[in-house]
Design a protein around this motif. Structure first.
Motif, short mmCIF file in Angstrom:
data_model
loop_
_atom_site.label_atom_id
_atom_site.label_comp_id
_atom_site.label_asym_id
_atom_site.label_seq_id
_atom_site.Cartn_x
_atom_site.Cartn_y
_atom_site.Cartn_z
N UNK A 173 0.88 -1.16 0.00
CA UNK A 173 0.00 0.00 0.00
C UNK A 173 0.92 1.22 0.00
N UNK A 174 0.75 2.11 -0.97
CA UNK A 174 1.72 3.21 -1.11
C UNK A 174 1.05 4.46 -1.63
N UNK A 175 1.65 5.61 -1.33
CA UNK A 175 1.10 6.86 -1.85
C UNK A 175 2.22 7.79 -2.34
N UNK A 176 1.84 8.61 -3.34
CA UNK A 176 2.79 9.58 -3.88
C UNK A 176 2.90 10.73 -2.90
N UNK A 177 4.10 11.07 -2.46
CA UNK A 177 4.24 12.23 -1.59
C UNK A 177 4.83 13.43 -2.34
N UNK A 178 5.41 13.19 -3.49
CA UNK A 178 5.91 14.28 -4.32
C UNK A 178 6.06 13.83 -5.76
N UNK A 179 5.81 14.75 -6.69
CA UNK A 179 6.12 14.50 -8.09
C UNK A 179 7.42 15.21 -8.41
N UNK A 180 8.26 14.54 -9.19
CA UNK A 180 9.61 15.07 -9.40
C UNK A 180 9.87 15.30 -10.89
N UNK A 181 10.70 16.30 -11.16
CA UNK A 181 11.03 16.61 -12.56
C UNK A 181 12.46 17.13 -12.62
N UNK A 182 12.89 17.52 -13.81
CA UNK A 182 14.24 18.04 -13.99
C UNK A 182 14.38 19.42 -13.34
N UNK A 183 15.63 19.85 -13.16
CA UNK A 183 15.93 21.14 -12.54
C UNK A 183 15.56 22.29 -13.49
N UNK A 184 15.56 23.50 -12.94
CA UNK A 184 15.07 24.68 -13.66
C UNK A 184 15.92 25.06 -14.88
N UNK A 185 17.15 24.53 -14.93
CA UNK A 185 17.97 24.81 -16.12
C UNK A 185 17.63 23.83 -17.26
N UNK A 186 16.61 22.97 -17.04
CA UNK A 186 16.10 22.09 -18.08
C UNK A 186 14.61 22.43 -18.30
N UNK A 190 6.42 22.55 -26.59
CA UNK A 190 7.25 21.37 -26.85
C UNK A 190 7.20 20.41 -25.67
N UNK A 191 6.03 19.78 -25.46
CA UNK A 191 5.87 18.88 -24.30
C UNK A 191 6.85 17.71 -24.32
N UNK A 192 7.39 17.38 -25.51
CA UNK A 192 8.38 16.30 -25.60
C UNK A 192 9.62 16.61 -24.75
N UNK A 193 9.81 17.90 -24.41
CA UNK A 193 10.98 18.29 -23.62
C UNK A 193 10.93 17.77 -22.19
N UNK A 194 9.75 17.30 -21.77
CA UNK A 194 9.60 16.81 -20.39
C UNK A 194 9.96 15.32 -20.34
N UNK A 195 11.23 15.03 -20.52
CA UNK A 195 11.61 13.60 -20.58
C UNK A 195 11.79 13.01 -19.20
N UNK A 196 12.22 13.84 -18.21
CA UNK A 196 12.51 13.29 -16.88
C UNK A 196 11.31 13.47 -15.96
N UNK A 197 10.81 12.34 -15.47
CA UNK A 197 9.72 12.43 -14.50
C UNK A 197 10.01 11.43 -13.39
N UNK A 198 9.59 11.79 -12.19
CA UNK A 198 9.84 10.89 -11.07
C UNK A 198 8.73 10.99 -10.05
N UNK A 199 8.70 9.99 -9.18
CA UNK A 199 7.72 9.97 -8.10
C UNK A 199 8.45 9.63 -6.81
N UNK A 200 8.08 10.32 -5.76
CA UNK A 200 8.54 9.94 -4.43
C UNK A 200 7.33 9.27 -3.77
N UNK A 201 7.50 8.00 -3.46
CA UNK A 201 6.38 7.20 -3.00
C UNK A 201 6.72 6.64 -1.62
N UNK A 202 5.73 6.72 -0.71
CA UNK A 202 5.95 6.16 0.62
C UNK A 202 5.08 4.92 0.80
N UNK A 203 5.67 3.87 1.33
CA UNK A 203 4.90 2.64 1.55
C UNK A 203 4.44 2.56 3.01
N UNK A 204 3.38 1.81 3.22
CA UNK A 204 2.89 1.58 4.60
C UNK A 204 3.84 0.67 5.32
#
Ligand code: SAH
Length: 397
Positions: A364-377, A383-397
């Protein structure tokens, strides 16, 4: 200048959306002669001019717009302006000011398709990935020297995508000469070596700067597992953040050696808490499971499993596989910091994959943050294709 005339109705994405790519399927005919990288005028089927673009006869992306302003010439002054604007954009953001490692030009998102430039101290590393960018190498170098005052420019145009443009790899010094000692940068208070000649991309993954800082803030007292650690950016940040231990895994011996060299540059860090393992992550995670090893915080930052949408299905299985394993190795309350840098896997699909992995691992887990590239990217909105880096910070029970 040759003219590229679109098929009827195909001007919409250029005219209304200002998308910088023109696919082969939208092109009707070429009037006049143009070689790879030449600037062509793009016209709608009714001959209404749409802008100027770099012609790529070998690529499915047949042309990349330099400008949608039909009065703007594409010449040395054009590159000088665009490069100066990209550099000024970085300097306008307080969080980027004074960074020793900084992406100066993020290709399409900075209005310069095919042009990547990363600064490491007094050295800028450029990567030219399209025929148009390749053609304007000289103007790009002068523009960078003028905008940054850097003493050295190194070229790392050896990425696979050049093959799609029919371009051979090119590497070497374009301005100044190789420094006498290895390049180092400071990032979030940590000193890191950067191998601009032999490292991945331009030498380092600057896009993860903010996420490495976040890991540092989460690490205190935790047993950390850093998978696909490359040169140890996340690992060193975790040590600085007070991790109880940091186990770092990568299949590249040279990357691990470089990580340890960087650790040695930071005597303030508790190096005895770091363990380095040269192994395939897919196998190592299974071994940890067999050994009953558990962690409090796991980073999964794999290479690009899906270079394009065509590889998405196989890549999705690989992402799911490592995420299932990651979930199984977490103690209750543990955190999974998981990424995809595949252009072919969008943020929604990535979240689905991670959700499926949690189900398979019965966590059982939940997303606590959505992550992306730094502001220099940055990601240009056209050009939505530029959003290549995506991440999730997920916490488990
Ligand atoms: N997190 C890193 C960047 C990771 S790049 C940073 O912040 O700098 C991806 C890394 O995965 C590379 O170092 C590559 O050597 C490694 N790699 C690729 N396939 C692997 C595999 N199957 N097992 C272990 N490492 C792998």
């Amino acid at each position: 200048m040759a003219q590229l005339i679109l098929l009827p109705g195909k001007e919409r994405s250029s005219l209304k959306l200002r998308h910088p790519w023109l696919f082969a399927g939208a092109v009707g005919r070429l009037q006049g002669r143009a070689r790879a990288g030449d600037t062509v005028e793009v016209l709608a089927d009714n001959l209404r001019p749409l802008g100027r673009a770099a012609y790529s006869p070998r690529s499915q992306i047949r042309a990349r717009f330099w400008t949608f302003d039909i009065a703007e010439s594409v010449d040395d002054a054009f590159f000088k302006r665009r490069i100066a604007a990209a550099v000024a954009r970085r300097h306008s953001l307080p969080e980027l000011r004074g960074q020793q490692g900084l992406r100066l030009i993020h290709a399409e998102s900075d209005g310069l398709p095919g042009v990547i430039a990363d600064q490491y101290g007094d050295c800028v590393v450029v990567q030219l990935t399209s025929a148009g960018a390749d053609k304007w190498r000289g103007a790009i170098v002068s523009g960078l020297v003028k905008a940054t005052g850097c003493r050295r420019i190194h070229e790392r145009s050896d990425s696979d995508v050049r093959r799609l443009e029919g371009l051979a790899p090119v590497t070497g010094w374009l301005h100044g000469a190789a420094p006498d000692s290895p390049l180092t940068i400071e990032e979030n208070g940590i000193r890191l070596t950067v191998d601009i000649a032999g490292g991945h991309k331009t030498g380092f993954y600057l896009d993860q700067r903010d996420n490495r800082a976040l890991l540092g803030r989460l690490a205190a007292g935790r047993e950390v597992l850093n998978c696909f650690c490359y040169t140890g950016g996340f690992s060193l940040q975790a040590l600085a953040g007070g991790a109880a231990s940091v186990l770092s895994v990568d299949s590249s011996g040279p990357a691990l050696a470089q990580a340890q060299a960087s650790l040695a540059l930071n005597p303030q860090l508790p190096g005895e808490r770091a363990e380095w393992l040269e192994a395939d992550v897919f196998l190592a995670l299974r071994d940890f499971r067999k050994q009953g090893r558990l962690f409090d915080l796991i980073v999964l930052d794999p290479p690009k499993f899906a270079p394009s949408a065509a590889h998405a299905e196989r890549a999705a299985r690989a992402y799911k596989d490592i995420n299932v394993l990651g979930f199984r190795l977490l103690r209750p309350g543990g955190l999974l910091m998981t990424y995809s840098c595949s252009g072919g896997i969008g943020p929604e699909l990535f979240q689905k994959i991670v959700a499926g992995a949690a189900l398979d691992a019965d966590r059982d887990a939940r997303i606590v943050r959505r992550l992306a590239g730094s502001a220099d990217h940055p990601v240009a909105l056209n050009f939505p294709e530029g959003e290549y880096l995506k991440g999730l910070l997920v916490q488990v029970e």
